[in-house]
Motif scaffolding. Structure first.
Motif, PDB file in Angstrom:
ATOM      1  N   THR A  13       0.822  -1.215   0.000  1.00 20.96           N
ATOM      2  CA  THR A  13       0.000   0.000   0.000  1.00 20.96           C
ATOM      3  C   THR A  13       0.858   1.268   0.000  1.00 20.96           C
ATOM      4  O   THR A  13       0.468   2.270  -0.575  1.00 20.96           O
ATOM      5  CB  THR A  13      -0.958   0.009   1.203  1.00 20.96           C
ATOM      6  OG1 THR A  13      -0.206  -0.234   2.392  1.00 20.96           O
ATOM      7  CG2 THR A  13      -2.033  -1.052   1.044  1.00 20.96           C
ATOM      8  N   GLY A  50      -5.908  -4.168  -8.451  1.00 21.70           N
ATOM      9  CA  GLY A  50      -6.678  -4.762  -7.362  1.00 21.70           C
ATOM     10  C   GLY A  50      -7.103  -3.743  -6.313  1.00 21.70           C
ATOM     11  O   GLY A  50      -8.175  -3.855  -5.731  1.00 21.70           O
ATOM     12  N   LEU A  51      -6.287  -2.745  -6.087  1.00 21.70           N
ATOM     13  CA  LEU A  51      -6.602  -1.728  -5.082  1.00 21.70           C
ATOM     14  C   LEU A  51      -7.540  -0.639  -5.588  1.00 21.70           C
ATOM     15  O   LEU A  51      -8.251  -0.022  -4.805  1.00 21.70           O
ATOM     16  CB  LEU A  51      -5.307  -1.076  -4.583  1.00 21.70           C
ATOM     17  CG  LEU A  51      -4.430  -1.975  -3.717  1.00 21.70           C
ATOM     18  CD1 LEU A  51      -3.070  -1.328  -3.498  1.00 21.70           C
ATOM     19  CD2 LEU A  51      -5.107  -2.264  -2.395  1.00 21.70           C
ATOM     20  N   ASN A  52      -7.544  -0.395  -6.899  1.00 21.68           N
ATOM     21  CA  ASN A  52      -8.376   0.691  -7.432  1.00 21.68           C
ATOM     22  C   ASN A  52      -8.776   0.376  -8.872  1.00 21.68           C
ATOM     23  O   ASN A  52      -8.238   0.964  -9.809  1.00 21.68           O
ATOM     24  CB  ASN A  52      -7.622   2.020  -7.352  1.00 21.68           C
ATOM     25  CG  ASN A  52      -8.501   3.202  -7.663  1.00 21.68           C
ATOM     26  OD1 ASN A  52      -9.677   3.050  -7.977  1.00 21.68           O
ATOM     27  ND2 ASN A  52      -7.938   4.396  -7.588  1.00 21.68           N
ATOM     28  N   LYS A  53      -9.719  -0.519  -9.033  1.00 16.53           N
ATOM     29  CA  LYS A  53     -10.129  -0.981 -10.365  1.00 16.53           C
ATOM     30  C   LYS A  53     -10.686   0.147 -11.235  1.00 16.53           C
ATOM     31  O   LYS A  53     -10.541   0.139 -12.445  1.00 16.53           O
ATOM     32  CB  LYS A  53     -11.155  -2.101 -10.240  1.00 16.53           C
ATOM     33  CG  LYS A  53     -10.584  -3.363  -9.640  1.00 16.53           C
ATOM     34  CD  LYS A  53     -11.697  -4.367  -9.366  1.00 16.53           C
ATOM     35  CE  LYS A  53     -11.201  -5.607  -8.712  1.00 16.53           C
ATOM     36  NZ  LYS A  53     -10.680  -5.427  -7.371  1.00 16.53           N
ATOM     37  N   TRP A  68      -1.051 -12.559  -5.338  1.00 14.76           N
ATOM     38  CA  TRP A  68      -2.087 -13.336  -4.643  1.00 14.76           C
ATOM     39  C   TRP A  68      -1.967 -13.249  -3.127  1.00 14.76           C
ATOM     40  O   TRP A  68      -2.978 -13.223  -2.426  1.00 14.76           O
ATOM     41  CB  TRP A  68      -2.039 -14.793  -5.070  1.00 14.76           C
ATOM     42  CG  TRP A  68      -2.202 -15.009  -6.534  1.00 14.76           C
ATOM     43  CD1 TRP A  68      -1.273 -15.471  -7.398  1.00 14.76           C
ATOM     44  CD2 TRP A  68      -3.381 -14.756  -7.332  1.00 14.76           C
ATOM     45  NE1 TRP A  68      -1.767 -15.529  -8.684  1.00 14.76           N
ATOM     46  CE2 TRP A  68      -3.072 -15.094  -8.659  1.00 14.76           C
ATOM     47  CE3 TRP A  68      -4.652 -14.275  -7.055  1.00 14.76           C
ATOM     48  CZ2 TRP A  68      -3.976 -14.987  -9.706  1.00 14.76           C
ATOM     49  CZ3 TRP A  68      -5.554 -14.167  -8.089  1.00 14.76           C
ATOM     50  CH2 TRP A  68      -5.220 -14.516  -9.400  1.00 14.76           C
ATOM     51  N   ASP A  69      -0.776 -13.205  -2.578  1.00 15.97           N
ATOM     52  CA  ASP A  69      -0.576 -13.247  -1.134  1.00 15.97           C
ATOM     53  C   ASP A  69      -0.333 -11.880  -0.505  1.00 15.97           C
ATOM     54  O   ASP A  69       0.139 -11.803   0.632  1.00 15.97           O
ATOM     55  CB  ASP A  69       0.621 -14.162  -0.807  1.00 15.97           C
ATOM     56  CG  ASP A  69       0.370 -15.590  -1.221  1.00 15.97           C
ATOM     57  OD1 ASP A  69      -0.803 -16.018  -1.191  1.00 15.97           O
ATOM     58  OD2 ASP A  69       1.328 -16.273  -1.593  1.00 15.97           O
ATOM     59  N   GLY A  71      -2.645  -9.581   0.229  1.00 15.55           N
ATOM     60  CA  GLY A  71      -3.802  -9.040   0.929  1.00 15.55           C
ATOM     61  C   GLY A  71      -4.597  -8.041   0.116  1.00 15.55           C
ATOM     62  O   GLY A  71      -5.266  -7.184   0.656  1.00 15.55           O
ATOM     63  N   ILE A  72      -4.519  -8.160  -1.213  1.00 14.40           N
ATOM     64  CA  ILE A  72      -5.229  -7.259  -2.124  1.00 14.40           C
ATOM     65  C   ILE A  72      -6.376  -8.026  -2.767  1.00 14.40           C
ATOM     66  O   ILE A  72      -6.203  -9.158  -3.202  1.00 14.40           O
ATOM     67  CB  ILE A  72      -4.274  -6.722  -3.201  1.00 14.40           C
ATOM     68  CG1 ILE A  72      -3.158  -5.902  -2.549  1.00 14.40           C
ATOM     69  CG2 ILE A  72      -5.009  -5.895  -4.238  1.00 14.40           C
ATOM     70  CD1 ILE A  72      -2.044  -5.541  -3.486  1.00 14.40           C
ATOM     71  N   ASN A  73      -7.559  -7.405  -2.831  1.00 15.22           N
ATOM     72  CA  ASN A  73      -8.722  -8.050  -3.436  1.00 15.22           C
ATOM     73  C   ASN A  73      -8.550  -8.067  -4.959  1.00 15.22           C
ATOM     74  O   ASN A  73      -8.631  -7.031  -5.594  1.00 15.22           O
ATOM     75  CB  ASN A  73      -9.989  -7.309  -3.045  1.00 15.22           C
ATOM     76  CG  ASN A  73     -11.228  -7.935  -3.659  1.00 15.22           C
ATOM     77  OD1 ASN A  73     -11.175  -8.988  -4.273  1.00 15.22           O
ATOM     78  ND2 ASN A  73     -12.363  -7.285  -3.463  1.00 15.22           N
ATOM     79  N   LEU A  74      -8.354  -9.250  -5.516  1.00 19.53           N
ATOM     80  CA  LEU A  74      -8.162  -9.380  -6.963  1.00 19.53           C
ATOM     81  C   LEU A  74      -9.401  -9.922  -7.665  1.00 19.53           C
ATOM     82  O   LEU A  74      -9.341 -10.274  -8.826  1.00 19.53           O
ATOM     83  CB  LEU A  74      -6.954 -10.267  -7.234  1.00 19.53           C
ATOM     84  CG  LEU A  74      -5.628  -9.729  -6.704  1.00 19.53           C
ATOM     85  CD1 LEU A  74      -4.515 -10.751  -6.882  1.00 19.53           C
ATOM     86  CD2 LEU A  74      -5.263  -8.422  -7.375  1.00 19.53           C
ATOM     87  N   ALA A  75     -10.516  -9.963  -6.963  1.00 18.54           N
ATOM     88  CA  ALA A  75     -11.767 -10.428  -7.579  1.00 18.54           C
ATOM     89  C   ALA A  75     -12.211  -9.425  -8.635  1.00 18.54           C
ATOM     90  O   ALA A  75     -11.986  -8.225  -8.493  1.00 18.54           O
ATOM     91  CB  ALA A  75     -12.853 -10.590  -6.524  1.00 18.54           C
TER      92      ALA A  75
END
Length: 76
Positions: A13, A50-53, A68-69, A71-75
């Protein structure tokens, strides 16, 4: 004179905040940009998205993985 490390030793971050400030100094924050990264730069770009799509138009990751590891939302 040695510069302060930005990418490897800092939390994701901190680094993404630095990059976003740098990018915003060149491109209007409301304008979407397309990012391209290779290897570690590709993983970094995956984290940015991932942090700001909504900030980015898309990305090309060349020979890279997603963080992947981190802690970022990659959905989607």
């Amino acid at each position: 004179c040695q510069s302060e490390p930005r990418f490897i030793t800092r939390p994701p971050t901190d680094t993404t905040a630095w990059f976003t400030r740098w990018l915003d100094s060149y491109v209007d924050p409301d304008e979407k940009v397309f990012l391209i990264g290779n290897s570690g730069g590709g993983a970094f770009i995956g984290g940015l998205i991932g942090l700001n799509k909504s900030r980015y138009l898309g990305a090309a990751l060349l020979y890279a993985t997603l963080p992947w590891d981190a802690g970022i939302n990659l959905a989607p």
